[in-house]
Design a protein around this motif. Structure first.
Motif, PDB file in Angstrom:
ATOM      1  N   ASP A 289      36.092  40.880  46.512  1.00 37.05           N
ATOM      2  CA  ASP A 289      36.325  40.671  47.028  1.00 37.05           C
ATOM      3  C   ASP A 289      37.309  40.551  47.538  1.00 37.05           C
ATOM      4  O   ASP A 289      38.588  41.089  47.924  1.00 37.05           O
ATOM      5  CB  ASP A 289      37.621  39.876  45.435  1.00 37.05           C
ATOM      6  CG  ASP A 289      38.290  38.267  46.140  1.00 37.05           C
ATOM      7  OD1 ASP A 289      38.475  38.129  47.532  1.00 37.05           O
ATOM      8  OD2 ASP A 289      38.848  37.575  45.318  1.00 37.05           O
ATOM      9  N   ALA A 290      36.805  40.562  49.336  1.00 35.79           N
ATOM     10  CA  ALA A 290      37.962  40.873  50.153  1.00 35.79           C
ATOM     11  C   ALA A 290      38.418  39.936  50.793  1.00 35.79           C
ATOM     12  O   ALA A 290      39.457  40.076  51.685  1.00 35.79           O
ATOM     13  CB  ALA A 290      36.563  41.476  51.315  1.00 35.79           C
TER      14      ALA A 290
ATOM     15  N   SER B  14      35.844  56.720  51.921  1.00 39.21           N
ATOM     16  CA  SER B  14      34.793  55.732  51.934  1.00 39.21           C
ATOM     17  C   SER B  14      35.437  54.172  52.250  1.00 39.21           C
ATOM     18  O   SER B  14      36.018  53.599  51.633  1.00 39.21           O
ATOM     19  CB  SER B  14      33.683  55.177  50.994  1.00 39.21           C
ATOM     20  OG  SER B  14      33.080  56.874  50.620  1.00 39.21           O
ATOM     21  N   GLY B  15      34.551  53.234  53.828  1.00 35.55           N
ATOM     22  CA  GLY B  15      34.746  52.245  54.067  1.00 35.55           C
ATOM     23  C   GLY B  15      33.961  51.110  53.299  1.00 35.55           C
ATOM     24  O   GLY B  15      34.378  50.257  53.472  1.00 35.55           O
ATOM     25  N   PHE B  16      34.004  51.505  51.807  1.00 31.00           N
ATOM     26  CA  PHE B  16      33.743  50.407  51.139  1.00 31.00           C
ATOM     27  C   PHE B  16      33.938  50.595  49.696  1.00 31.00           C
ATOM     28  O   PHE B  16      34.340  51.736  48.509  1.00 31.00           O
ATOM     29  CB  PHE B  16      31.948  50.426  51.390  1.00 31.00           C
ATOM     30  CG  PHE B  16      30.967  51.681  50.404  1.00 31.00           C
ATOM     31  CD1 PHE B  16      30.750  51.918  49.392  1.00 31.00           C
ATOM     32  CD2 PHE B  16      30.872  52.609  51.335  1.00 31.00           C
ATOM     33  CE1 PHE B  16      30.168  53.639  48.816  1.00 31.00           C
ATOM     34  CE2 PHE B  16      30.186  54.220  50.892  1.00 31.00           C
ATOM     35  CZ  PHE B  16      30.981  54.095  49.689  1.00 31.00           C
ATOM     36  N   ASN B  17      33.202  49.249  48.491  1.00 30.41           N
ATOM     37  CA  ASN B  17      33.372  48.660  47.185  1.00 30.41           C
ATOM     38  C   ASN B  17      32.160  49.786  46.301  1.00 30.41           C
ATOM     39  O   ASN B  17      31.923  48.203  46.929  1.00 30.41           O
ATOM     40  CB  ASN B  17      34.739  48.472  46.900  1.00 30.41           C
ATOM     41  CG  ASN B  17      36.057  48.834  46.917  1.00 30.41           C
ATOM     42  OD1 ASN B  17      36.857  48.935  47.848  1.00 30.41           O
ATOM     43  ND2 ASN B  17      37.094  47.064  47.323  1.00 30.41           N
ATOM     44  N   LEU B  18      32.101  50.168  45.639  1.00 26.48           N
ATOM     45  CA  LEU B  18      30.665  49.832  44.966  1.00 26.48           C
ATOM     46  C   LEU B  18      31.465  49.747  43.799  1.00 26.48           C
ATOM     47  O   LEU B  18      31.897  49.698  42.777  1.00 26.48           O
ATOM     48  CB  LEU B  18      30.166  50.903  45.195  1.00 26.48           C
ATOM     49  CG  LEU B  18      28.912  51.135  44.214  1.00 26.48           C
ATOM     50  CD1 LEU B  18      27.509  50.016  44.573  1.00 26.48           C
ATOM     51  CD2 LEU B  18      28.255  52.781  44.216  1.00 26.48           C
TER      52      LEU B  18
ATOM     53  N   SER C  86      33.324  38.741  54.040  1.00 21.69           N
ATOM     54  CA  SER C  86      34.614  37.746  52.983  1.00 21.69           C
ATOM     55  C   SER C  86      33.905  36.958  51.711  1.00 21.69           C
ATOM     56  O   SER C  86      34.475  36.072  50.827  1.00 21.69           O
ATOM     57  CB  SER C  86      34.978  36.108  53.493  1.00 21.69           C
ATOM     58  OG  SER C  86      34.688  35.406  54.182  1.00 21.69           O
ATOM     59  N   ALA C  87      32.787  36.284  51.886  1.00 24.59           N
ATOM     60  CA  ALA C  87      31.482  36.125  50.464  1.00 24.59           C
ATOM     61  C   ALA C  87      31.417  36.308  49.201  1.00 24.59           C
ATOM     62  O   ALA C  87      32.073  37.361  48.815  1.00 24.59           O
ATOM     63  CB  ALA C  87      30.325  36.451  51.221  1.00 24.59           C
ATOM     64  N   GLU C  88      31.288  35.902  48.398  1.00 25.34           N
ATOM     65  CA  GLU C  88      31.305  35.863  47.021  1.00 25.34           C
ATOM     66  C   GLU C  88      30.330  36.330  45.924  1.00 25.34           C
ATOM     67  O   GLU C  88      29.653  36.249  45.172  1.00 25.34           O
ATOM     68  CB  GLU C  88      31.870  34.402  45.990  1.00 25.34           C
ATOM     69  CG  GLU C  88      33.747  34.827  46.044  1.00 25.34           C
ATOM     70  CD  GLU C  88      34.323  33.264  46.635  1.00 25.34           C
ATOM     71  OE1 GLU C  88      35.027  33.120  46.731  1.00 25.34           O
ATOM     72  OE2 GLU C  88      33.121  31.890  46.180  1.00 25.34           O
ATOM     73  N   THR C  89      29.525  36.942  47.168  1.00 23.48           N
ATOM     74  CA  THR C  89      27.871  37.435  47.173  1.00 23.48           C
ATOM     75  C   THR C  89      27.623  38.499  45.757  1.00 23.48           C
ATOM     76  O   THR C  89      27.404  37.895  45.123  1.00 23.48           O
ATOM     77  CB  THR C  89      27.929  38.380  48.034  1.00 23.48           C
ATOM     78  OG1 THR C  89      28.066  37.274  48.998  1.00 23.48           O
ATOM     79  CG2 THR C  89      26.243  38.884  47.525  1.00 23.48           C
ATOM     80  N   GLY C  90      29.505  39.830  45.753  1.00 24.52           N
ATOM     81  CA  GLY C  90      29.175  40.081  44.283  1.00 24.52           C
ATOM     82  C   GLY C  90      29.782  39.864  43.576  1.00 24.52           C
ATOM     83  O   GLY C  90      28.864  40.158  42.160  1.00 24.52           O
ATOM     84  N   MET C  91      29.937  38.748  43.378  1.00 24.07           N
ATOM     85  CA  MET C  91      30.652  37.675  42.097  1.00 24.07           C
ATOM     86  C   MET C  91      29.408  37.409  41.698  1.00 24.07           C
ATOM     87  O   MET C  91      28.997  37.100  40.866  1.00 24.07           O
ATOM     88  CB  MET C  91      32.130  36.594  42.287  1.00 24.07           C
ATOM     89  CG  MET C  91      32.784  37.657  42.755  1.00 24.07           C
ATOM     90  SD  MET C  91      34.359  36.874  43.913  1.00 24.07           S
ATOM     91  CE  MET C  91      34.513  37.841  45.179  1.00 24.07           C
ATOM     92  N   ARG C  92      28.854  36.511  42.289  1.00 23.68           N
ATOM     93  CA  ARG C  92      27.521  36.130  41.824  1.00 23.68           C
ATOM     94  C   ARG C  92      26.536  36.470  41.250  1.00 23.68           C
ATOM     95  O   ARG C  92      25.878  36.444  40.787  1.00 23.68           O
ATOM     96  CB  ARG C  92      26.893  34.916  43.716  1.00 23.68           C
ATOM     97  CG  ARG C  92      27.871  33.964  43.619  1.00 23.68           C
ATOM     98  CD  ARG C  92      27.195  32.487  44.432  1.00 23.68           C
ATOM     99  NE  ARG C  92      26.810  33.601  45.789  1.00 23.68           N
ATOM    100  CZ  ARG C  92      28.063  33.604  46.879  1.00 23.68           C
ATOM    101  NH1 ARG C  92      28.495  32.821  46.791  1.00 23.68           N
ATOM    102  NH2 ARG C  92      27.368  34.627  48.085  1.00 23.68           N
ATOM    103  N   ALA C  93      26.282  38.069  41.799  1.00 23.30           N
ATOM    104  CA  ALA C  93      25.376  39.055  41.625  1.00 23.30           C
ATOM    105  C   ALA C  93      25.728  39.093  39.909  1.00 23.30           C
ATOM    106  O   ALA C  93      25.360  39.598  38.979  1.00 23.30           O
ATOM    107  CB  ALA C  93      25.673  40.218  42.178  1.00 23.30           C
ATOM    108  N   ALA C  94      27.120  39.819  39.933  1.00 23.16           N
ATOM    109  CA  ALA C  94      27.691  39.675  38.368  1.00 23.16           C
ATOM    110  C   ALA C  94      27.320  38.573  37.107  1.00 23.16           C
ATOM    111  O   ALA C  94      26.979  38.896  35.921  1.00 23.16           O
ATOM    112  CB  ALA C  94      28.758  39.791  38.656  1.00 23.16           C
ATOM    113  N   TYR C  95      27.399  37.877  37.669  1.00 20.75           N
ATOM    114  CA  TYR C  95      27.649  37.056  36.593  1.00 20.75           C
ATOM    115  C   TYR C  95      26.027  36.443  36.595  1.00 20.75           C
ATOM    116  O   TYR C  95      25.921  35.685  35.709  1.00 20.75           O
ATOM    117  CB  TYR C  95      28.097  35.152  37.514  1.00 20.75           C
ATOM    118  CG  TYR C  95      29.585  35.099  36.871  1.00 20.75           C
ATOM    119  CD1 TYR C  95      29.918  35.873  35.619  1.00 20.75           C
ATOM    120  CD2 TYR C  95      31.274  35.943  37.924  1.00 20.75           C
ATOM    121  CE1 TYR C  95      31.179  35.552  35.058  1.00 20.75           C
ATOM    122  CE2 TYR C  95      32.304  35.513  37.796  1.00 20.75           C
ATOM    123  CZ  TYR C  95      32.480  35.630  36.011  1.00 20.75           C
ATOM    124  OH  TYR C  95      34.066  35.355  35.935  1.00 20.75           O
TER     125      TYR C  95
END
Length: 424
Positions: free
Chosen positions: A212-213, A301-305, A406-415
């Motif tokens: 969540d950026a 690193s410049g990312f969160n996994l 800023s998209a909520e792509t990761g959250m949708r993936a988890a759910y």
């Protein structure tokens, strides 16, 4: 806004699939204890769960204690170097056989009746064994052992013997794990200590946070104000062209600083002013190319996994979540250092870790307050939804599994993974 059919409270205990839509999830996922109990069975007992990093078991007969869901386990390395994950429960009367967080031991002895076990789980000795029948066989009562697999030093365990191999479960996330481990700067990665805390909220609230950026410039305003101008510009996470990507199986990655995705690239770039003193110190012992590699790795690193369901490889540390209750979660922040790397470089990494993730840092306390307030607010309203629709529309020129940073792509993936497992 599109109208949604109401969900009666009793329905939330039966139809889990109805609680997750493409762009929202029902608030019951945060607060219903029946759902939480089902998650422990359907998710945490039916997938790969992270339990340790290989460096936490530095030699034979070493161990650490951990959890798979709510079940306590001991992660051990036996005298042959093999890793085991054992339920921390004596086979006699259920007492835990190990209460230390980590250490070295060739045997675990139950403090209640003295049953003793080897580090691979075999029952070694039963005091006063003559009191048992003649057909009593110690080979029938080892500590219960889980299936264990490892990738790039990340150790996972599962209760299921018929589950897909770990490498298949990780899928495209393996590429990002490989990139994350470049923080070893050629020395390898080693954990450098940790701190734990709990917050009064559901585990999925923290799971959402890792990719969540959108919250970063708001929640972490005090952190940003503590930085020099150049570093503050670097952490303009919404303005650097990053993205969020659904990696499958509930995993996702959020790229905040594209220039720092691959730490072995751009080594000829000027050394940032904030790292110049470190570079000068390293130059006394290392050649210029190695100095640049170490300095570039120090910042992370410049990312969160996000690795579903419980591990985040977050810029420069591991964040591990442990569900305790429907409204309580334990978090462990594990610092990362270079295994055998220069003391100056590791010292700098720990200072950076303390600045944001540490218990007195600028980042973690602000995050934790946000998570607590989500749980508190979730008690308001009987039939309200948590919105996850930011960045849902496809971005021109990008794959359907990729959204802007800023998209909520990761959250949708988890759910969606949550829904798949809870309705299987």
């Amino acid at each position: 806004m599109e109208e949604r059919a109401a969900i009666a409270p009793e329905d939330t205990r039966q139809d889990f699939g109805a609680l997750v839509r493409e762009d929202r999830v029902h608030t019951a996922l945060y607060r219903d204890p029946v759902i939480f109990e089902e998650e422990m069975e359907r998710i945490f007992k039916n997938t790969w769960v992270w339990v340790a990093h290989a460096s936490e078991l530095p030699g034979k007969n070493t161990f650490k204690t951990a959890h798979v869901g709510r079940q306590p386990v001991i992660v051990t390395r036996d005298k042959e170097g093999k890793v085991h994950v054992l339920l921390n429960r004596c086979r006699h009367r259920a007492a835990s056989v190990c209460e230390k967080k980590k250490g070295k031991a060739s045997v675990f002895v139950c403090p209640y009746h003295g049953w003793s076990y080897d580090v691979d789980g075999k029952l070694r000795k039963v005091p006063h064994a003559a009191g048992y029948s003649e057909d009593f066989n110690t080979a029938d009562y080892p500590l219960v052992s889980l299936r264990v697999e490892e990738y790039q030093g990340l150790i996972f365990a599962t209760f299921r013997e018929d589950i897909e191999p770990l490498v298949d479960f990780l899928g495209p996330a393996k590429k990002w794990i490989d990139l994350f481990m470049k923080q070893g700067a050629g020395f390898g990665v080693k954990t450098g200590g940790e701190h734990r805390f709990r917050f009064p909220g559901n585990w999925k609230i923290q799971l959402e946070n890792t990719t969540d950026a959108y919250h970063f410039p708001i929640v972490h305003k005090t952190f940003l104000s503590s930085l020099d101008d150049a570093t503050e510009d670097l952490f303009d996470v919404l303005g650097q062209g990053g993205w969020v990507e659904d990696l499958g199986n509930g995993h996702s990655v959020m790229v905040m600083i594209p220039d720092l995705v691959d730490l072995e690239e751009n080594l000829d770039a000027p050394i940032p002013e904030r790292f110049q003193a470190l570079a000068d110190e390293l130059a006394k012992e290392y050649p210029d190319d190695q100095v640049r590699r170490i300095v570039r790795a120090v910042g992370g690193s410049g990312f969160n996994l996000n690795l579903f369901p419980n591990l985040a490889c977050s810029m420069a540390f591991f964040r591990v979540l442990r569900p305790v209750a429907v409204n309580e979660t334990e978090i462990a922040h594990i610092a990362i250092t270079m295994d055998g790397g220069p003391e100056a470089g590791n010292r700098a990494r720990l200072r950076l870790h303390e600045h944001f993730q540490g218990p007195m840092g600028f980042g973690s306390p602000d995050d934790a307050e946000g998570w607590e307030r989500v749980q508190r607010g979730a008690r308001a309203g009987d039939d309200l939804w948590v919105m996850l629709n930011r960045g849902k529309d496809p971005v021109e020129g990008k794959p359907s599994n990729v959204g802007d940073v800023s998209a909520e792509t990761g959250m949708r993936a988890a759910y969606q993974m949550w829904k798949r497992m809870m309705t299987a």
